[in-house]
Scaffold this active site. Structure first.
Site, PDB file in Angstrom:
ATOM      1  N   LYS A 235       8.933  38.832  35.629  1.00  0.00           N
ATOM      2  CA  LYS A 235      10.108  39.584  36.077  1.00  0.00           C
ATOM      3  C   LYS A 235      10.952  40.084  34.916  1.00  0.00           C
ATOM      4  O   LYS A 235      11.683  41.060  35.059  1.00  0.00           O
ATOM      5  CB  LYS A 235      10.910  38.745  37.053  1.00  0.00           C
ATOM      6  CG  LYS A 235      10.066  38.471  38.301  1.00  0.00           C
ATOM      7  CD  LYS A 235      10.834  37.993  39.475  1.00  0.00           C
ATOM      8  CE  LYS A 235      10.015  38.044  40.745  1.00  0.00           C
ATOM      9  NZ  LYS A 235       9.026  36.948  40.877  1.00  0.00           N
TER      10      LYS A 235
HETATM   11  C1  LIG Z   1       7.997  36.984  41.756  1.00  0.00           C
HETATM   12  C2  LIG Z   1       6.726  36.353  41.369  1.00  0.00           C
HETATM   13  C3  LIG Z   1       5.529  36.691  41.982  1.00  0.00           C
HETATM   14  C4  LIG Z   1       5.437  37.681  43.123  1.00  0.00           C
HETATM   15  O1  LIG Z   1       5.781  38.975  42.737  1.00  0.00           O
HETATM   16  P1  LIG Z   1       6.160  40.067  43.854  1.00  0.00           P
HETATM   17  O2  LIG Z   1       6.534  41.292  43.105  1.00  0.00           O
HETATM   18  O3  LIG Z   1       7.301  39.472  44.632  1.00  0.00           O
HETATM   19  O4  LIG Z   1       4.963  40.248  44.703  1.00  0.00           O
HETATM   20  C5  LIG Z   1       4.349  36.106  41.503  1.00  0.00           C
HETATM   21  N1  LIG Z   1       4.382  35.200  40.504  1.00  0.00           N
HETATM   22  C6  LIG Z   1       5.519  34.830  39.900  1.00  0.00           C
HETATM   23  C7  LIG Z   1       5.480  33.827  38.806  1.00  0.00           C
HETATM   24  C8  LIG Z   1       6.732  35.396  40.298  1.00  0.00           C
HETATM   25  O5  LIG Z   1       7.860  35.032  39.675  1.00  0.00           O
END
Ligand SMILES: *Cc1c(COP(=O)(O)O)cnc(C)c1O
Length: 462
Positions: free
Chosen positions: A112
């Site tokens: 993220k």
């Molecule tokens: C947020 C997250 C996901 C999922 O991502 P999306 O965009 O919500 O599908 C997968 N793995 C980790 C470690 C995350 O933080």
């Protein structure tokens, strides 16, 4: 570029407006009115360029000239200077044609950061230009929270209120959020699950009076700029593995459908992607929907990949809009059904379009652990449980082993140390800049799952 709402009843907006707005006023999500596309020659010309240079080329059609090109380049450079790896998102090989894309070298150890470090810089730039202020309210299943807090901490123009489900995020995740003690950062543990947190945030956005009063903004992946920033690494990794002459496939551990949807956009923009695998844990609403056509909300089950413990997947609405060919009235219908009866059915034609673009699979807890173990014993790679969900689904769905398969590695193993240690016998170490995380003091408040209580709390703490 102009942006339209998936529900067709909100005004079209510019990039800067979409950035600050988050959810559209008709309850929909914003999308560009058309996909910019690259020719094979243009993609070839990206070879040998840095991550930052490719990021500029891929995102400029969405952002420039509204933000002047040189300013945008500077924002990109600043955003990625916080990453601890020169390649920003390096590829790592597991086996013949089998790769993982390490997206966790940012400040908070999850993918993220890739989008949110840019978002934070974009916010500061636009707010300064307009001499404006915003209040960010977000919900987190763990990783969005710390990444969002990191990207705006200390800002004089943005206050952030971050809701997490009490007791349902890992200790590392919670500490990363609650040990940030800047005055503009407010952590709230909600007595409920992630879907409750997300529903509270949506309700705030749908209260137009409250929303305007506090200049509400979003950092969840309902914010278009986040999805946009994630398109970039599909390009950089595919090009490194031989695109555009060679096709590449991706497997993506999925919750809110933001990350894998960015892959779909990359494909719409001309990147030759063979397969996009939607990998879910036992909270499998997306694999059920893509395989069976019925989007039906169930109970959230806590797992060892908590960032995907989600039953209401916001970005899926964007895909629906695309497979229903931009028919906002249809989307309003589906969402009304969802609200009334907790489910909707996708018609055959749009469902087939979705199936042409995505494979989908649910991965059990046991399969997740076995995959962590298998990857560790075969090549010594420690992968986190989210990454393992992606790797397992990649292996099961890979149609053509001549085509490179890239599993997105969305978190550093040290972010989820219990599961990794249980399986490998080794405790994954936090990187140096976080080694003292468990000694730092925490600051957060606990609130019930109650909209009115939350509103009061926000107003009192602004
Ligand atoms: C947020 C997250 C996901 C999922 O991502 P999306 O965009 O919500 O599908 C997968 N793995 C980790 C470690 C995350 O933080």
């Amino acid at each position: 570029m102009r942006y339209v709402s998936t529900r067709g009843e909100a005004p079209t907006l510019s990039f800067e407006e979409v950035l600050l707005t988050g959810l559209a006023r008709d309850g929909g999500l914003y999308l560009p009115e058309k996909w910019p596309t690259f020719t094979t020659e243009e993609i070839k010309a990206m070879r040998g360029k840095s991550y930052q240079e490719i990021a500029f080329l891929v995102m400029a059609p969405y952002v420039c000239p509204e933000i002047p090109e040189n300013d945008f380049k500077e924002l990109i450079d600043k955003a990625y200077s916080s990453f601890r790896h020169d390649g920003i998102v390096p590829l790592s090989q597991l086996d013949n044609n089998e790769w993982i894309l390490e997206l966790f070298h940012g400040p908070t150890l999850a993918f993220k950061d890739v989008a949110l470090q840019l978002l934070g810089n974009l916010f500061e730039y636009v707010l300064k230009k307009n001499n404006d202020k915003i209040t960010i309210v977000g919900a987190t299943s763990g990783d969005t929270g710390s990444a969002a807090i990191d990207c705006v901490q200390g800002s004089s123009r943005a206050q952030i209120f971050m809701l997490h489900p009490k007791g349902r995020v890992s200790d590392v995740q919670r500490k990363q959020m609650t040990t940030v003690i800047e005055d503009n950062v407010h952590n709230i543990a909600i007595e409920g699950d992630f879907d409750n947190c997300q529903a509270l945030v949506k309700a705030l956005f749908n209260d137009l009076e409250f929303r305007d009063k506090i200049s509400l903004s979003a950092v969840n992946s309902i914010n278009w700029a986040r999805v946009m920033a994630q398109i970039v690494y599909y390009f950089t990794s595919a090009i490194a593995l031989g695109a555009p002459e060679r096709k590449v496939s991706f497997s993506v551990p999925t919750g809110n459908f933001g990350d894998v949807y960015a892959g779909y956009i990359a494909k719409q923009m001309g990147l030759p992607i063979d397969q996009l695998v939607v990998a879910t844990n036992v909270n499998d609403i997306l694999s059920r929907t893509i395989n069976g056509g019925e989007y039906k909300v169930g109970e959230t089950i806590p797992t060892i990949s908590p960032s995907m413990d989600i039953q209401v997947s916001s970005n899926f609405e964007r895909l629906l809009y695309n497979v229903y060919e931009g028919d906002g009235a249809e989307i309003r219908n589906l969402m009304e059904n969802l609200k009334q009866s907790g489910l909707f059915k996708i018609a055959d034609e749009p469902l087939n379009k979705a199936k042409m673009n995505f494979d989908a699979m649910r991965v059990s807890e046991e399969e997740t652990k076995n995959t962590i173990s298998d990857v560790y014993s075969r090549g010594g790679h420690m992968i986190d449980p989210h990454t393992a969900v992606g790797v397992k689904a990649a292996r099961e769905n890979w149609r053509d082993q001549e085509t490179p398969m890239v599993s997105l590695s969305t978190a550093h193993p040290a972010k989820f140390p219990e599961a990794v240690k249980e399986v490998t016998g080794k405790h994954p170490e936090l990187p140096a800049h976080m080694a003292d995380l468990f000694e730092r003091e925490e600051k957060f408040d606990v609130l019930p799952n109650d909209l009115e209580v939350l509103k009061k709390y926000i107003l009192e703490n602004l």
